[in-house]
Design a protein around this motif. Sequence first.
Motif, PDB file in Angstrom:
ATOM      1  N   ILE A 118      -1.356  13.609   5.782  1.00  0.00           N
ATOM      2  CA  ILE A 118      -0.649  13.076   6.923  1.00  0.00           C
ATOM      3  C   ILE A 118      -0.176  11.653   6.805  1.00  0.00           C
ATOM      4  CG2 ILE A 118      -1.197  12.574   9.444  1.00  0.00           C
ATOM      5  CD1 ILE A 118      -3.035  15.118   9.402  1.00  0.00           C
ATOM      6  N   GLU A 119      -1.083  10.761   6.336  1.00  0.00           N
ATOM      7  CA  GLU A 119      -0.672   9.345   6.050  1.00  0.00           C
ATOM      8  C   GLU A 119       0.471   9.284   5.276  1.00  0.00           C
ATOM      9  OE1 GLU A 119      -2.900   5.434   4.051  1.00  0.00           O
ATOM     10  OE2 GLU A 119      -4.104   7.249   4.201  1.00  0.00           O
ATOM     11  N   ASP A 120       0.592  10.050   3.903  1.00  0.00           N
ATOM     12  CA  ASP A 120       1.674  10.162   3.368  1.00  0.00           C
ATOM     13  C   ASP A 120       3.298  10.592   4.190  1.00  0.00           C
ATOM     14  OD1 ASP A 120       0.349   9.486   1.164  1.00  0.00           O
ATOM     15  OD2 ASP A 120       0.148  11.405   0.359  1.00  0.00           O
ATOM     16  N   ARG A 121       2.861  11.725   4.916  1.00  0.00           N
ATOM     17  CA  ARG A 121       4.212  11.929   5.745  1.00  0.00           C
ATOM     18  C   ARG A 121       4.223  10.664   6.927  1.00  0.00           C
ATOM     19  NH1 ARG A 121       0.858  17.198   6.613  1.00  0.00           N
ATOM     20  NH2 ARG A 121       1.479  18.548   4.905  1.00  0.00           N
ATOM     21  N   GLY A 122       3.151  10.310   7.462  1.00  0.00           N
ATOM     22  CA  GLY A 122       3.590   9.298   8.102  1.00  0.00           C
ATOM     23  C   GLY A 122       4.292   8.208   7.550  1.00  0.00           C
ATOM     24  N   LYS A 123       4.086   7.562   6.376  1.00  0.00           N
ATOM     25  CA  LYS A 123       4.555   6.554   5.695  1.00  0.00           C
ATOM     26  C   LYS A 123       6.088   6.971   5.327  1.00  0.00           C
ATOM     27  CE  LYS A 123       0.975   5.016   3.033  1.00  0.00           C
ATOM     28  NZ  LYS A 123       0.114   4.757   2.048  1.00  0.00           N
ATOM     29  N   LEU A 124       6.382   8.585   5.261  1.00  0.00           N
ATOM     30  CA  LEU A 124       7.896   8.846   4.959  1.00  0.00           C
ATOM     31  C   LEU A 124       8.739   8.810   6.227  1.00  0.00           C
ATOM     32  CD1 LEU A 124       9.842  10.456   3.264  1.00  0.00           C
ATOM     33  CD2 LEU A 124       8.868  12.471   4.011  1.00  0.00           C
ATOM     34  N   LEU A 125       8.130   9.245   7.466  1.00  0.00           N
ATOM     35  CA  LEU A 125       8.610   9.126   8.941  1.00  0.00           C
ATOM     36  C   LEU A 125       8.834   7.813   9.128  1.00  0.00           C
ATOM     37  CD1 LEU A 125       6.709  12.242  10.553  1.00  0.00           C
ATOM     38  CD2 LEU A 125       9.209  12.306   9.590  1.00  0.00           C
ATOM     39  N   ASP A 126       7.876   6.891   8.931  1.00  0.00           N
ATOM     40  CA  ASP A 126       8.000   5.608   9.127  1.00  0.00           C
ATOM     41  C   ASP A 126       9.339   4.783   8.410  1.00  0.00           C
ATOM     42  OD1 ASP A 126       6.053   5.573  11.019  1.00  0.00           O
ATOM     43  OD2 ASP A 126       4.441   4.715   9.710  1.00  0.00           O
ATOM     44  N   THR A 127       9.159   5.224   7.150  1.00  0.00           N
ATOM     45  CA  THR A 127      10.470   4.563   6.316  1.00  0.00           C
ATOM     46  C   THR A 127      11.830   5.337   6.811  1.00  0.00           C
ATOM     47  OG1 THR A 127       9.099   4.960   4.350  1.00  0.00           O
ATOM     48  CG2 THR A 127      11.235   4.911   3.888  1.00  0.00           C
ATOM     49  N   ARG A 128      11.886   6.578   7.300  1.00  0.00           N
ATOM     50  CA  ARG A 128      13.069   7.034   7.928  1.00  0.00           C
ATOM     51  C   ARG A 128      13.477   6.171   9.231  1.00  0.00           C
ATOM     52  NH1 ARG A 128      14.490  12.687   7.856  1.00  0.00           N
ATOM     53  NH2 ARG A 128      13.702  12.292   5.652  1.00  0.00           N
ATOM     54  N   LEU A 171       6.987  17.430  10.645  1.00  0.00           N
ATOM     55  CA  LEU A 171       6.257  17.182  12.023  1.00  0.00           C
ATOM     56  C   LEU A 171       5.317  18.383  12.321  1.00  0.00           C
ATOM     57  CD1 LEU A 171       9.173  15.429  14.127  1.00  0.00           C
ATOM     58  CD2 LEU A 171       6.841  14.491  13.246  1.00  0.00           C
ATOM     59  N   ALA A 172       5.878  19.506  12.276  1.00  0.00           N
ATOM     60  CA  ALA A 172       5.066  20.869  12.430  1.00  0.00           C
ATOM     61  C   ALA A 172       3.986  21.189  11.465  1.00  0.00           C
ATOM     62  CB  ALA A 172       6.032  22.080  12.381  1.00  0.00           C
ATOM     63  N   GLU A 173       4.270  20.517  10.189  1.00  0.00           N
ATOM     64  CA  GLU A 173       2.978  20.880   9.302  1.00  0.00           C
ATOM     65  C   GLU A 173       2.008  19.813   9.496  1.00  0.00           C
ATOM     66  OE1 GLU A 173       2.343  21.106   4.549  1.00  0.00           O
ATOM     67  OE2 GLU A 173       4.465  20.899   5.307  1.00  0.00           O
ATOM     68  N   HIS A 174       2.358  18.627   9.856  1.00  0.00           N
ATOM     69  CA  HIS A 174       1.492  17.713  10.135  1.00  0.00           C
ATOM     70  C   HIS A 174       0.613  18.102  11.575  1.00  0.00           C
ATOM     71  CE1 HIS A 174       0.547  13.393  10.634  1.00  0.00           C
ATOM     72  NE2 HIS A 174       0.460  13.523  12.100  1.00  0.00           N
ATOM     73  N   LYS A 175       1.032  18.623  12.539  1.00  0.00           N
ATOM     74  CA  LYS A 175       0.566  19.247  13.621  1.00  0.00           C
ATOM     75  C   LYS A 175      -0.615  20.256  13.179  1.00  0.00           C
ATOM     76  CE  LYS A 175       1.137  20.605  18.435  1.00  0.00           C
ATOM     77  NZ  LYS A 175       2.220  20.898  19.329  1.00  0.00           N
ATOM     78  N   ARG A 176       0.077  21.167  12.324  1.00  0.00           N
ATOM     79  CA  ARG A 176      -0.892  22.336  11.944  1.00  0.00           C
ATOM     80  C   ARG A 176      -1.968  22.137  11.058  1.00  0.00           C
ATOM     81  NH1 ARG A 176       4.008  24.724  10.887  1.00  0.00           N
ATOM     82  NH2 ARG A 176       3.807  24.566   8.594  1.00  0.00           N
ATOM     83  N   ASP A 177      -1.793  21.080  10.352  1.00  0.00           N
ATOM     84  CA  ASP A 177      -2.872  20.371   9.260  1.00  0.00           C
ATOM     85  C   ASP A 177      -4.059  19.988  10.140  1.00  0.00           C
ATOM     86  OD1 ASP A 177      -1.868  21.615   6.866  1.00  0.00           O
ATOM     87  OD2 ASP A 177      -0.991  19.467   6.260  1.00  0.00           O
ATOM     88  N   LYS A 178      -3.589  19.130  11.109  1.00  0.00           N
ATOM     89  CA  LYS A 178      -4.650  18.634  11.967  1.00  0.00           C
ATOM     90  C   LYS A 178      -5.382  19.545  12.716  1.00  0.00           C
ATOM     91  CE  LYS A 178      -3.434  13.607  12.989  1.00  0.00           C
ATOM     92  NZ  LYS A 178      -3.161  12.776  13.934  1.00  0.00           N
TER      93      LYS A 178
END
Length: 408
Positions: A118-128, A171-178
């Motif tokens: 989630i943290e890695d995805r957050g960084k990716l989205l933040d970079t985007r 975003l969906a995977e992020h939500k599912r994992d949580k």
Amino acid sequence: MKQEYGKKRWIALLASFAILFSMVPPSTGQASELDKVNKELKQLQSEMRAAELKQQEAKSTKAEAQKMVVKTTKDMNMLLSEIDKKANEMVSVATQIDTSESNLETTAHELQEVNHRIEDRGKLLDTRVRLMYTNGFVSYIDVLFSATSFSDFLDRIDSLQSIAAQDKEILAEHKRDKQLVVQKKQEIETELKRVKLLYAKLDSAKKDLMLKEKEKEVMIASYNEQIDESDEASEEQERLLMEFAQKRADLIRKKNSLNKPKPTQKSPQRVYTYTGGKLGVPLAADYYISSKFGSRTDPINGKSGAFHSGIDMAVAGGTPIYAAENGAVILAEWWSGYGNCVIIDHGNGLWSLYGHIKNGGIKVKKGDTVKRGDKIAEVGATGRATGNHLHFEVRLNGERVDPEDYLK
């Protein structure tokens, strides 16, 4: 002739006086002494009856206590079985707790990995977002219309769709994992609480059973104490009864002496006096000594160091029992642990005792005089006995002595 007749008259008169004086009742002092002896005998009989009642009460108390020991022991064994059952269940639940804790630990690691993703995805989205903010907002229409050819246009459409789909999946995977990790963690925590609660209940039930077991142990100890006290009371009453029997024999001997006819009557002497020597063996049939005089292990309760006051002569039930010596029967009835019993006073302080006689097997009564070798009873297993045998005892001045010393 007349003189001879007168002489005969005087002789007849003197004979009449002799008979008259021989029939004179005992003197006042002798009658008073006899009355005193009779009163003492009556009082002694009353005391003996009281001692017998106390002995029977002690015996009844012991029997009830023994009954309760058996019942309580049975109850305690059931409790021990339940305790073992609860302990086994606790072992099973403890294993479940270990498994749940292990699963919870594994889930914690998984949650940590998901949080990293989630943290890695957050960084990716933040970079985007940062790129979009730095470069300014770029419309999808601008991107499409900047195509240099139709093919380029199609490529751009595919790229935009791919980027959008990827962002949406992230975003969906992020939500599912949580949601998955949180749900799994909650399930494991719930399961852990359940098994821990079950373990606590089992532990409480086990402790309650163990408390009841302790209560049963205390009860058994109390009943055993009652049994010991009853044995002591019974032994004390038996000692008193023996003392009473000795006193009664002495009083009867004294009474017989006071009632003893004058020598002129030449009545037969019925009181025997032991003068020493070996006693006759009380059994004519083959026997073996199953228990000697002295210390032994009690055959009833298994206690070691118990004192055996005579010898046990094992033989078949119904075998005739014979008087070991001339004497007077001073007891012919049920006598505590001896069961049906006969005691013979041989004089000079020597008694012989015959115990565990079968029901209906006593062939003499109190007050009878017997001769050596007379049949007095039949072998049985009454009283405190585990099988048919004759318990033969010898007492000298009330003290128990080894019968074998008098038989050899």
